[in-house]
Design an enzyme around this catalytic site. Structure first.
Site, PDB file in Angstrom:
ATOM      1  N   GLY A  62       0.827  -1.208   0.000  1.00 18.91           N
ATOM      2  CA  GLY A  62       0.000   0.000   0.000  1.00 18.91           C
ATOM      3  C   GLY A  62       0.862   1.259   0.000  1.00 18.91           C
ATOM      4  O   GLY A  62       1.939   1.283   0.582  1.00 18.91           O
ATOM      5  N   ARG A 117      -0.893  -6.692  -4.543  1.00 22.42           N
ATOM      6  CA  ARG A 117      -1.019  -8.080  -5.015  1.00 22.42           C
ATOM      7  C   ARG A 117       0.198  -8.274  -5.913  1.00 22.42           C
ATOM      8  O   ARG A 117       1.020  -7.409  -6.024  1.00 22.42           O
ATOM      9  CB  ARG A 117      -2.281  -8.276  -5.830  1.00 22.42           C
ATOM     10  N   ASP A 130       5.448  -5.439   5.443  1.00 25.51           N
ATOM     11  CA  ASP A 130       5.818  -6.817   5.812  1.00 25.51           C
ATOM     12  C   ASP A 130       5.702  -7.804   4.651  1.00 25.51           C
ATOM     13  O   ASP A 130       6.584  -8.643   4.454  1.00 25.51           O
ATOM     14  CB  ASP A 130       5.016  -7.284   7.036  1.00 25.51           C
ATOM     15  N   ARG A 140      -4.512  -1.859  10.501  1.00 25.12           N
ATOM     16  CA  ARG A 140      -4.640  -3.326  10.497  1.00 25.12           C
ATOM     17  C   ARG A 140      -4.700  -3.868  11.927  1.00 25.12           C
ATOM     18  O   ARG A 140      -5.547  -3.420  12.671  1.00 25.12           O
ATOM     19  CB  ARG A 140      -3.521  -3.984   9.674  1.00 25.12           C
TER      20      ARG A 140
HETATM   21  O1  F6P Z   1      -1.235  -1.509   5.548  1.00 28.97           O
HETATM   22  C1  F6P Z   1      -1.688  -0.256   5.207  1.00 28.97           C
HETATM   23  C2  F6P Z   1      -3.172  -0.238   5.094  1.00 28.97           C
HETATM   24  O2  F6P Z   1      -3.533   1.071   4.734  1.00 28.97           O
HETATM   25  C3  F6P Z   1      -3.939  -0.722   6.324  1.00 28.97           C
HETATM   26  O3  F6P Z   1      -3.941   0.233   7.351  1.00 28.97           O
HETATM   27  C4  F6P Z   1      -5.279  -1.048   5.721  1.00 28.97           C
HETATM   28  O4  F6P Z   1      -5.967  -2.015   6.478  1.00 28.97           O
HETATM   29  C5  F6P Z   1      -4.914  -1.595   4.387  1.00 28.97           C
HETATM   30  O5  F6P Z   1      -3.624  -1.077   4.070  1.00 28.97           O
HETATM   31  C6  F6P Z   1      -5.869  -1.253   3.296  1.00 28.97           C
HETATM   32  O6  F6P Z   1      -5.419  -1.836   2.113  1.00 28.97           O
HETATM   33  P1  F6P Z   1      -6.090  -1.645   0.682  1.00 28.97           P
HETATM   34  O7  F6P Z   1      -5.131  -0.835  -0.116  1.00 28.97           O
HETATM   35  O8  F6P Z   1      -6.212  -3.006   0.128  1.00 28.97           O
HETATM   36  O9  F6P Z   1      -7.386  -0.940   0.850  1.00 28.97           O
END
Ligand code: F6P
Length: 356
Positions: free
Chosen positions: A11, A74, A112, A180
């Site tokens: 992300g 992904r 991670d 998270r």
């Molecule tokens: O890990 C960063 C984060 O922004 C989390 O705080 C959140 O749960 C997740 O990514 C959201 O991911 P996505 O981009 O799949 O919406």
């Protein structure tokens, strides 16, 4: 002349561009060339998904959010989605491409998941260094990831704004923040914003305690309250709220706890309650000065490690120093808020309820 590759995975977080710029500038000052790989490891799977980065192509990106290289959460090369739920292992292709492009080493900037992939490639023979990124601040062996301070800063500003409207309308406002399974953003933004209740995943909450805090404030004349809830917060004996279950390479999407808590507060207290989900706003925008400095130090140190041949490590912040930690020490672990952590105790000392 050495040639390094750089990629950003997972992300987005404020400061990614600052790290890229630092890697490029530090490399240039050692007469090394940098290739920017697009969309995480896709840049090493598909041909022509790279470009040469120079200090002049990185001009002006220090203060810009997002990543000029693109990213994806992904696209794991070891289980690459080839459509219709089918998976292929493209790791050999990554290895081949790395050598074909005549790179000497990689800088992998990610959270991670991305760092775990990097560790696998290191074990397969790619010399690399990792840089810890995430707004969640949940990577072990570093007190800070870059992006966290910017997310906290944004969330604090949002809480400040909610304070004025909550007070004007005598309402309860519930703010759901990201993070998270760790409560760092909620805890820091909650303390910085003067919240009345902070709910974090590490401390399962009891609604009775939340209600008690709101009603006690009411009794003493404060007719509004601010509740900050981490997306991963859960009631004692209950489960986390999900927007979507995990499926294939899609991890579960957390969310919805703010709405649940707000509805419950309104029913139990009879007080008008609204909720706000800050969502991806926390991941966008310009990095704070703290994150710009941390990202720049991380990028410069990563290049030092590459030049020293200290591969298979992640740069980490051990105040006041930037150190190198073996990637194998961080893979598969999550950094949660310790229950006896000073900021937790400080929150309690400020009269903030943690719902327990
Ligand atoms: O890990 C960063 C984060 O922004 C989390 O705080 C959140 O749960 C997740 O990514 C959201 O991911 P996505 O981009 O799949 O919406």
């Amino acid at each position: 002349m050495k040639r390094f590759g750089v990629l950003t995975g997972g992300g987005a977080a404020p400061g990614l561009n600052a790290v890229i710029r630092a890697v490029v500038k530090a490399s240039a000052s050692h007469q090394c060339e940098v290739l920017g790989l697009e969309d995480s490891f896709d840049g090493l799977i598909e041909p022509d998904r790279w470009r040469v980065l120079t200090p002049s192509t990185c001009t002006g990106i220090l203060r810009i959010g997002g990543t000029i290289l693109g990213t994806t959460n992904r696209g794991n090369p070891f289980a690459y989605d080839t459509g219709g739920g089918a998976k292929s292992d493209y790791s050999a292709r990554v290895l081949e491409m790395f050598h074909k492009m005549e790179m000497d080493a990689l800088v992998v900037i990610g959270g991670d998941g991305t760092l775990a992939i990097a560790h696998q490639f290191f074990k397969m023979g790619i010399p690399l260094v990792g840089v810890p990124k995430t707004i969640d601040n949940d990577i072990v062996e570093t007190t800070n990831t870059f992006g966290f301070d910017s997310a906290v800063s944004f969330a604090t500003d949002a809480i400040d704004r909610l304070h004025t409207t909550a007070e004007a309308h005598h309402r309860v406002m519930v703010v759901e923040v990201m993070g998270r399974y760790a409560g760092w953003i909620a805890l820091y933004a909650g303390v910085a914003g003067g919240a009345d209740v902070i709910l974090i995943p590490e401390i399962p909450f009891q609604m009775e305690k939340v209600v008690e805090q709101i009603l006690t404030r009411e009794k003493f004349g404060a007719r509004f309250s601010i509740v900050v809830s981490a997306e991963g917060a859960k009631p004692l004996g209950g489960k986390v709220s999900l927007i979507k279950e995990a499926r294939g390479e899609f991890v579960e999407r957390l969310g919805g706890i703010g709405a649940l808590v707000a509805t419950d507060i309104e029913q139990r207290c009879g007080k008008e309650t609204r909720y706000v989900v800050l969502g991806h706003l926390q991941r966008g925008g310009a990095p704070t000065s703290f994150d710009r400095i941390l990202a720049t130090r991380f990028g410069a140190r990563a290049v030092e490690l590459l030049l020293e041949g200290q591969f298979g490590h992640m740069v980490a912040f051990h105040p006041p120093d930037i150190v190198a930690v073996p990637l194998e020490k961080i893979v598969g672990r999550t950094r949660n808020v310790p229950l006896d952590f000073d900021v937790v105790r400080t929150a309690r000392a400020m009269g903030i309820s943690l719902g327990d």
